[in-house]
Design a protein around this motif. Structure first.
Motif, PDB file in Angstrom:
ATOM      1  N   VAL A 101       0.841  -1.208   0.000  1.00  0.00           N
ATOM      2  CA  VAL A 101       0.000   0.000   0.000  1.00  0.00           C
ATOM      3  C   VAL A 101       0.870   1.251   0.000  1.00  0.00           C
ATOM      4  O   VAL A 101       0.621   2.210  -0.737  1.00  0.00           O
ATOM      5  CB  VAL A 101      -0.937   0.016   1.229  1.00  0.00           C
ATOM      6  N   ALA A 102       1.916   1.245   0.840  1.00  0.00           N
ATOM      7  CA  ALA A 102       2.780   2.422   0.988  1.00  0.00           C
ATOM      8  C   ALA A 102       3.513   2.780  -0.297  1.00  0.00           C
ATOM      9  O   ALA A 102       3.887   3.935  -0.502  1.00  0.00           O
ATOM     10  CB  ALA A 102       3.789   2.184   2.109  1.00  0.00           C
ATOM     11  N   LEU A 103       3.721   1.802  -1.164  1.00  0.00           N
ATOM     12  CA  LEU A 103       4.458   2.035  -2.415  1.00  0.00           C
ATOM     13  C   LEU A 103       3.576   2.594  -3.531  1.00  0.00           C
ATOM     14  O   LEU A 103       4.067   2.872  -4.626  1.00  0.00           O
ATOM     15  CB  LEU A 103       5.126   0.733  -2.883  1.00  0.00           C
ATOM     16  N   ASN A 104       2.293   2.786  -3.262  1.00  0.00           N
ATOM     17  CA  ASN A 104       1.387   3.381  -4.238  1.00  0.00           C
ATOM     18  C   ASN A 104       1.779   4.843  -4.457  1.00  0.00           C
ATOM     19  O   ASN A 104       1.823   5.638  -3.516  1.00  0.00           O
ATOM     20  CB  ASN A 104      -0.055   3.282  -3.722  1.00  0.00           C
ATOM     21  N   LYS A 105       2.059   5.213  -5.706  1.00  0.00           N
ATOM     22  CA  LYS A 105       2.569   6.559  -5.994  1.00  0.00           C
ATOM     23  C   LYS A 105       1.510   7.505  -6.581  1.00  0.00           C
ATOM     24  O   LYS A 105       1.844   8.586  -7.054  1.00  0.00           O
ATOM     25  CB  LYS A 105       3.773   6.459  -6.937  1.00  0.00           C
ATOM     26  N   GLU A 106       0.252   7.101  -6.537  1.00  0.00           N
ATOM     27  CA  GLU A 106      -0.810   7.974  -7.041  1.00  0.00           C
ATOM     28  C   GLU A 106      -0.958   9.216  -6.159  1.00  0.00           C
ATOM     29  O   GLU A 106      -0.659   9.182  -4.974  1.00  0.00           O
ATOM     30  CB  GLU A 106      -2.147   7.215  -7.070  1.00  0.00           C
TER      31      GLU A 106
ATOM     32  N   GLU B 234      -4.661   6.378   2.088  1.00  0.00           N
ATOM     33  CA  GLU B 234      -4.308   4.979   2.331  1.00  0.00           C
ATOM     34  C   GLU B 234      -2.806   4.829   2.562  1.00  0.00           C
ATOM     35  O   GLU B 234      -2.375   4.085   3.448  1.00  0.00           O
ATOM     36  CB  GLU B 234      -4.748   4.117   1.140  1.00  0.00           C
ATOM     37  N   VAL B 235      -2.023   5.549   1.765  1.00  0.00           N
ATOM     38  CA  VAL B 235      -0.567   5.524   1.944  1.00  0.00           C
ATOM     39  C   VAL B 235      -0.192   6.089   3.309  1.00  0.00           C
ATOM     40  O   VAL B 235       0.670   5.551   4.008  1.00  0.00           O
ATOM     41  CB  VAL B 235       0.132   6.311   0.807  1.00  0.00           C
ATOM     42  N   GLU B 236      -0.839   7.184   3.679  1.00  0.00           N
ATOM     43  CA  GLU B 236      -0.581   7.805   4.986  1.00  0.00           C
ATOM     44  C   GLU B 236      -0.856   6.820   6.122  1.00  0.00           C
ATOM     45  O   GLU B 236      -0.054   6.694   7.054  1.00  0.00           O
ATOM     46  CB  GLU B 236      -1.455   9.050   5.150  1.00  0.00           C
ATOM     47  N   MET B 237      -1.976   6.109   6.031  1.00  0.00           N
ATOM     48  CA  MET B 237      -2.333   5.137   7.073  1.00  0.00           C
ATOM     49  C   MET B 237      -1.275   4.034   7.159  1.00  0.00           C
ATOM     50  O   MET B 237      -0.843   3.654   8.255  1.00  0.00           O
ATOM     51  CB  MET B 237      -3.692   4.509   6.777  1.00  0.00           C
ATOM     52  N   ALA B 238      -0.846   3.532   6.009  1.00  0.00           N
ATOM     53  CA  ALA B 238       0.145   2.446   5.994  1.00  0.00           C
ATOM     54  C   ALA B 238       1.483   2.913   6.547  1.00  0.00           C
ATOM     55  O   ALA B 238       2.127   2.206   7.339  1.00  0.00           O
ATOM     56  CB  ALA B 238       0.318   1.913   4.568  1.00  0.00           C
TER      57      ALA B 238
END
Length: 408
Positions: A118-123, A131-135
């Motif tokens: 999830v953290a590697l999502n670059k959108e 979602e990235v922030e949460m991860a």
């Protein structure tokens, strides 16, 4: 409910979210009065705010809900690939890691790949960023979890460093992370740096922690309305919470970094400006600024001349003359100058280092003389014992007046 949670301070949060409450939520799930999906939404928000506020307590760990979530995670992970619900697994992992005080190595190593994905999502859209922030906020708790089982988790921490570095460098080029996500991912790297000195080159010269932290802290404190008192600003201001997280994280950097660089000068200047802005109406930020100043004076991560360039010395010269005897700033000032003095007295065999030390001593001495520091310290001389007794937590305060002076 979410708005109430957002407004709670640390004390209110701990009194509300007790073992009994988590047991009640568990019972509601068991009796099918609350669906697991809705429970997850509530628990994620509780955990998210708990992590934001840096609250650590064992209440969830003591509850039956802890057992239920752990069992559910393992059961979902065991499913065949086509049957597995990765979104549910990520949500469960975030809930558990946000709320739990301790995580078993087996569960932890299982959660890491899902969160990293999830953290590697670059959108850059808001939903993806959240979602990235949460991860990343979940992953930023790595240090606490790994400290319990460092050797068992050594393999895990080695695996994710490249991914963490990739996330940081991509953000520096494309600005795709929220402020909290960026602080969290840098904290992830610094947590590993605390245990692995080989990351020093990465922290200092590749991701430029000093430069990036200065920029982030500066932007955050400029968003604050410092003219308002703490109670008038309201509880739970996001910028304020992220600032607090930055200051606590930077302590790891200043305690462990030996690779000196000029970027730390601007970072110290930034912390000085933050202290001046917050000292009258934000006790938490003022305290952590103080703590960082003591760390930089006592450790070797920052050269003495850079403390002067960063204006930290000037700040304490001003404060020590203005504070009252019962003010904690007096004690911080004494510890600061005691640390500076001790470092300048250290014996070093290298001729070049001796020359540098002598030049630094001369600069500090002249500045102290200019500000009337000697007169102030002489006036404190007979009060040192009183100050030490009044603030017994400062047991390391010296009663020897010469420990606070710098002789050229």
């Amino acid at each position: 409910m979410n708005e109430m949670i957002n407004e709670m301070d640390g004390k209110e949060f701990r009194s509300a979210f007790t073992t009994e409450l988590f047991n009640r939520i568990n019972k509601m799930i068991e009796d099918k009065k609350l669906s697991l999906e809705n429970a997850i939404l509530l628990l994620k928000h509780i955990g998210y705010r708990k992590a934001q506020k840096n609250i650590r307590d064992p209440d969830f760990l003591r509850s039956l809900l802890d057992e239920r979530l752990e069992k559910t995670i393992f059961e979902e992970d065991k499913k065949k690939k086509e049957e597995k619900d990765e979104k549910l697994l990520v949500d469960l992992c975030e809930c558990y890691l946000f709320l739990s005080f301790f995580v078993s190595p087996k569960l932890f190593s299982m959660c890491v790949p899902y969160l990293l994905k999830v953290a590697l999502n670059k959108e850059k859209n808001k939903e993806a960023q959240k979602e990235v922030e949460m991860a990343l906020l979940t992953l930023s708790n790595f240090g606490e979890y790994l400290s319990f089982n460092f050797f068992e988790n050594e393999r895990i921490q080695k695996l994710y460093v490249d991914e963490i570095k990739d996330i940081i460098l991509y953000h520096q080029d494309h600005q795709n992370l929220t402020r909290l996500a960026y602080q969290s991912v840098l904290e992830c790297l610094l947590d590993r740096f605390e245990e692995d000195e080989s990351l020093e080159e990465v922290v200092v010269n590749e991701v430029h922690l000093g430069r990036e932290a200065a920029k982030e802290v500066e932007e955050l404190w400029k968003c604050m309305d410092w003219k308002k008192k703490e109670e008038e600003r309201g509880k739970g201001r996001e910028e304020e919470m992220i600032l607090m997280r930055w200051l606590k994280t930077l302590n790891i950097y200043f305690c462990n970094c030996r690779l000196r660089n000029e970027e730390c000068i601007e970072l110290i200047r930034c912390i000085v400006r933050l202290f001046r802005a917050a000292k009258d109406n934000c006790e938490g930020i003022r305290y952590w600024c103080d703590y960082l100043f003591e760390t930089t004076a006592g450790k070797k991560a920052v050269e003495i001349k850079n403390l002067l360039k960063g204006r930290a010395v000037e700040l304490f010269l001003e404060e020590i003359q203005q504070t009252k005897l019962d003010n904690i700033m007096t004690l911080h000032g004494l510890v600061y100058f005691m640390n500076v003095s001790n470092r300048l007295k250290e014996e070093m065999g290298d001729i070049i280092e001796k020359a540098k030390r002598k030049a630094a001593k001369k600069l500090i001495f002249e500045k102290m003389e200019e500000e009337g520091y000697e007169d102030v310290m002489i006036s404190f001389h007979k009060m040192l014992s009183f100050l030490k007794d009044q603030h017994c937590g400062f047991g390391y305060i010296s009663l020897n007046i010469s420990d606070y002076f710098v002789n050229v």
